[in-house]
Design a protein around this motif. Structure first.
Motif, PDB file in Angstrom:
ATOM      1  N   ASP A  76       4.616   8.667  25.625  1.00  0.00           N
ATOM      2  CA  ASP A  76       3.482   8.549  26.552  1.00  0.00           C
ATOM      3  C   ASP A  76       3.874   7.781  27.807  1.00  0.00           C
ATOM      4  O   ASP A  76       3.539   8.182  28.929  1.00  0.00           O
ATOM      5  CB  ASP A  76       2.303   7.840  25.874  1.00  0.00           C
ATOM      6  N   THR A  77       4.588   6.676  27.629  1.00  0.00           N
ATOM      7  CA  THR A  77       5.029   5.857  28.760  1.00  0.00           C
ATOM      8  C   THR A  77       6.013   6.628  29.638  1.00  0.00           C
ATOM      9  O   THR A  77       5.919   6.600  30.873  1.00  0.00           O
ATOM     10  CB  THR A  77       5.680   4.555  28.260  1.00  0.00           C
ATOM     11  N   THR A  78       6.928   7.342  29.002  1.00  0.00           N
ATOM     12  CA  THR A  78       7.917   8.115  29.752  1.00  0.00           C
ATOM     13  C   THR A  78       7.238   9.220  30.551  1.00  0.00           C
ATOM     14  O   THR A  78       7.562   9.451  31.720  1.00  0.00           O
ATOM     15  CB  THR A  78       8.972   8.709  28.805  1.00  0.00           C
ATOM     16  N   GLU A  79       6.258   9.909  29.935  1.00  0.00           N
ATOM     17  CA  GLU A  79       5.516  10.943  30.655  1.00  0.00           C
ATOM     18  C   GLU A  79       4.804  10.362  31.872  1.00  0.00           C
ATOM     19  O   GLU A  79       4.845  10.935  32.961  1.00  0.00           O
ATOM     20  CB  GLU A  79       4.492  11.607  29.733  1.00  0.00           C
ATOM     21  N   ALA A  80       4.147   9.223  31.684  1.00  0.00           N
ATOM     22  CA  ALA A  80       3.438   8.583  32.797  1.00  0.00           C
ATOM     23  C   ALA A  80       4.413   8.213  33.911  1.00  0.00           C
ATOM     24  O   ALA A  80       4.117   8.426  35.099  1.00  0.00           O
ATOM     25  CB  ALA A  80       2.683   7.346  32.311  1.00  0.00           C
ATOM     26  N   ASP A  81       5.579   7.691  33.547  1.00  0.00           N
ATOM     27  CA  ASP A  81       6.603   7.337  34.542  1.00  0.00           C
ATOM     28  C   ASP A  81       7.095   8.579  35.281  1.00  0.00           C
ATOM     29  O   ASP A  81       7.265   8.557  36.508  1.00  0.00           O
ATOM     30  CB  ASP A  81       7.782   6.624  33.892  1.00  0.00           C
ATOM     31  N   GLN A  82       7.331   9.660  34.553  1.00  0.00           N
ATOM     32  CA  GLN A  82       7.811  10.888  35.176  1.00  0.00           C
ATOM     33  C   GLN A  82       6.782  11.439  36.160  1.00  0.00           C
ATOM     34  O   GLN A  82       7.141  11.888  37.255  1.00  0.00           O
ATOM     35  CB  GLN A  82       8.128  11.943  34.111  1.00  0.00           C
ATOM     36  N   LEU A  83       5.516  11.409  35.781  1.00  0.00           N
ATOM     37  CA  LEU A  83       4.473  11.902  36.682  1.00  0.00           C
ATOM     38  C   LEU A  83       4.359  11.020  37.924  1.00  0.00           C
ATOM     39  O   LEU A  83       4.139  11.519  39.035  1.00  0.00           O
ATOM     40  CB  LEU A  83       3.135  11.994  35.948  1.00  0.00           C
ATOM     41  N   GLU A  84       4.510   9.718  37.767  1.00  0.00           N
ATOM     42  CA  GLU A  84       4.461   8.804  38.913  1.00  0.00           C
ATOM     43  C   GLU A  84       5.639   9.050  39.856  1.00  0.00           C
ATOM     44  O   GLU A  84       5.478   9.076  41.078  1.00  0.00           O
ATOM     45  CB  GLU A  84       4.443   7.354  38.439  1.00  0.00           C
ATOM     46  N   VAL A  85       6.829   9.249  39.308  1.00  0.00           N
ATOM     47  CA  VAL A  85       7.997   9.556  40.142  1.00  0.00           C
ATOM     48  C   VAL A  85       7.754  10.851  40.911  1.00  0.00           C
ATOM     49  O   VAL A  85       8.060  10.944  42.106  1.00  0.00           O
ATOM     50  CB  VAL A  85       9.282   9.649  39.281  1.00  0.00           C
ATOM     51  N   GLY A  86       7.184  11.845  40.249  1.00  0.00           N
ATOM     52  CA  GLY A  86       6.870  13.105  40.920  1.00  0.00           C
ATOM     53  C   GLY A  86       5.886  12.917  42.060  1.00  0.00           C
ATOM     54  O   GLY A  86       6.040  13.506  43.138  1.00  0.00           O
ATOM     55  N   ALA A 124      11.867  16.795  39.257  1.00  0.00           N
ATOM     56  CA  ALA A 124      10.508  16.298  39.038  1.00  0.00           C
ATOM     57  C   ALA A 124       9.593  17.426  38.550  1.00  0.00           C
ATOM     58  O   ALA A 124       8.741  17.212  37.677  1.00  0.00           O
ATOM     59  CB  ALA A 124       9.950  15.686  40.327  1.00  0.00           C
ATOM     60  N   LEU A 125       9.775  18.620  39.086  1.00  0.00           N
ATOM     61  CA  LEU A 125       8.973  19.756  38.645  1.00  0.00           C
ATOM     62  C   LEU A 125       9.293  20.091  37.194  1.00  0.00           C
ATOM     63  O   LEU A 125       8.385  20.361  36.402  1.00  0.00           O
ATOM     64  CB  LEU A 125       9.214  20.967  39.549  1.00  0.00           C
ATOM     65  N   ARG A 126      10.562  20.076  36.824  1.00  0.00           N
ATOM     66  CA  ARG A 126      10.956  20.318  35.433  1.00  0.00           C
ATOM     67  C   ARG A 126      10.269  19.316  34.504  1.00  0.00           C
ATOM     68  O   ARG A 126       9.697  19.690  33.483  1.00  0.00           O
ATOM     69  CB  ARG A 126      12.472  20.216  35.284  1.00  0.00           C
ATOM     70  N   ASP A 127      10.299  18.035  34.873  1.00  0.00           N
ATOM     71  CA  ASP A 127       9.670  16.997  34.056  1.00  0.00           C
ATOM     72  C   ASP A 127       8.161  17.204  33.962  1.00  0.00           C
ATOM     73  O   ASP A 127       7.568  17.067  32.889  1.00  0.00           O
ATOM     74  CB  ASP A 127       9.966  15.609  34.629  1.00  0.00           C
ATOM     75  N   THR A 128       7.537  17.542  35.086  1.00  0.00           N
ATOM     76  CA  THR A 128       6.084  17.742  35.111  1.00  0.00           C
ATOM     77  C   THR A 128       5.682  18.929  34.247  1.00  0.00           C
ATOM     78  O   THR A 128       4.685  18.869  33.513  1.00  0.00           O
ATOM     79  CB  THR A 128       5.601  17.931  36.557  1.00  0.00           C
TER      80      THR A 128
END
Length: 115
Positions: free
Chosen positions: A36-46, A77-81
Motif C-alpha cells: 500500500d505504501t509503495t503504491e502511494a509513493d509510486q502514484l505521488e512520483v507519477g 511512471a505509467l507502467r507503475d500506475t
C-alpha cells in the motif's frame, strides 16, 4: 467486505522482471501495508513527474536529451500506475448479481465506492 481468494499483484517485479503476487486475506499484514505504501509513493512520483513534464514541454529550449529522459521517466511512471490500477481493480469486491442490477449488462459501483 467479502474475503478475496485472488492473489494481489504487488507494485514491484521480481529479480527476473516477472510480476510478484501476495496470497493473503489480511490487508493489515506487513507485506500488504508495504505494498500500500509503495503504491502511494509510486502514484505521488507519477503526479510530480506529470507536473515536471508540463513545465518541460512548454520550454522551447528543452534539449533532446532532457526530452528522452522525461519520456523514459514518464514511461516508468505509467507502467507503475497501470500496475496499481490493475491490482486495485482486481481487489474491488463485487457482490453476486451486482453486474445485472444496471439492466444493461454493465456492472455499477455504489456511490460510496468513490469516497
Amino acid at each position: 467486505m467479502t474475503p478475496h481468494n485472488e492473489l494481489r499483484l504487488l507494485p514491484w517485479s521480481g529479480p527476473d522482471g516477472k510480476p510478484c503476487f501476495l496470497s493473503t486475506n489480511d490487508t493489515g499484514g506487513l507485506l500488504s501495508r508495504l505494498a500500500d505504501t509503495t503504491e502511494a509513493d509510486q502514484l505521488e512520483v507519477g503526479r510530480e513527474l506529470l507536473e515536471h513534464a508540463m513545465e518541460v514541454l512548454v520550454d522551447a529550449k528543452a534539449e533532446p536529451a532532457e526530452l528522452r529522459l522525461l519520456a523514459r521517466d514518464l514511461t516508468e511512471a505509467l507502467r507503475d500506475t497501470l500496475r496499481v490500477a490493475i491490482s486495485r481493480g482486481h481487489r474491488l469486491s463485487t457482490p453476486v448479481g451486482a453486474a445485472h442490477e444496471g439492466g444493461d449488462g454493465s456492472s455499477r459501483l455504489p456511490a460510496a465506492a468513490f469516497g
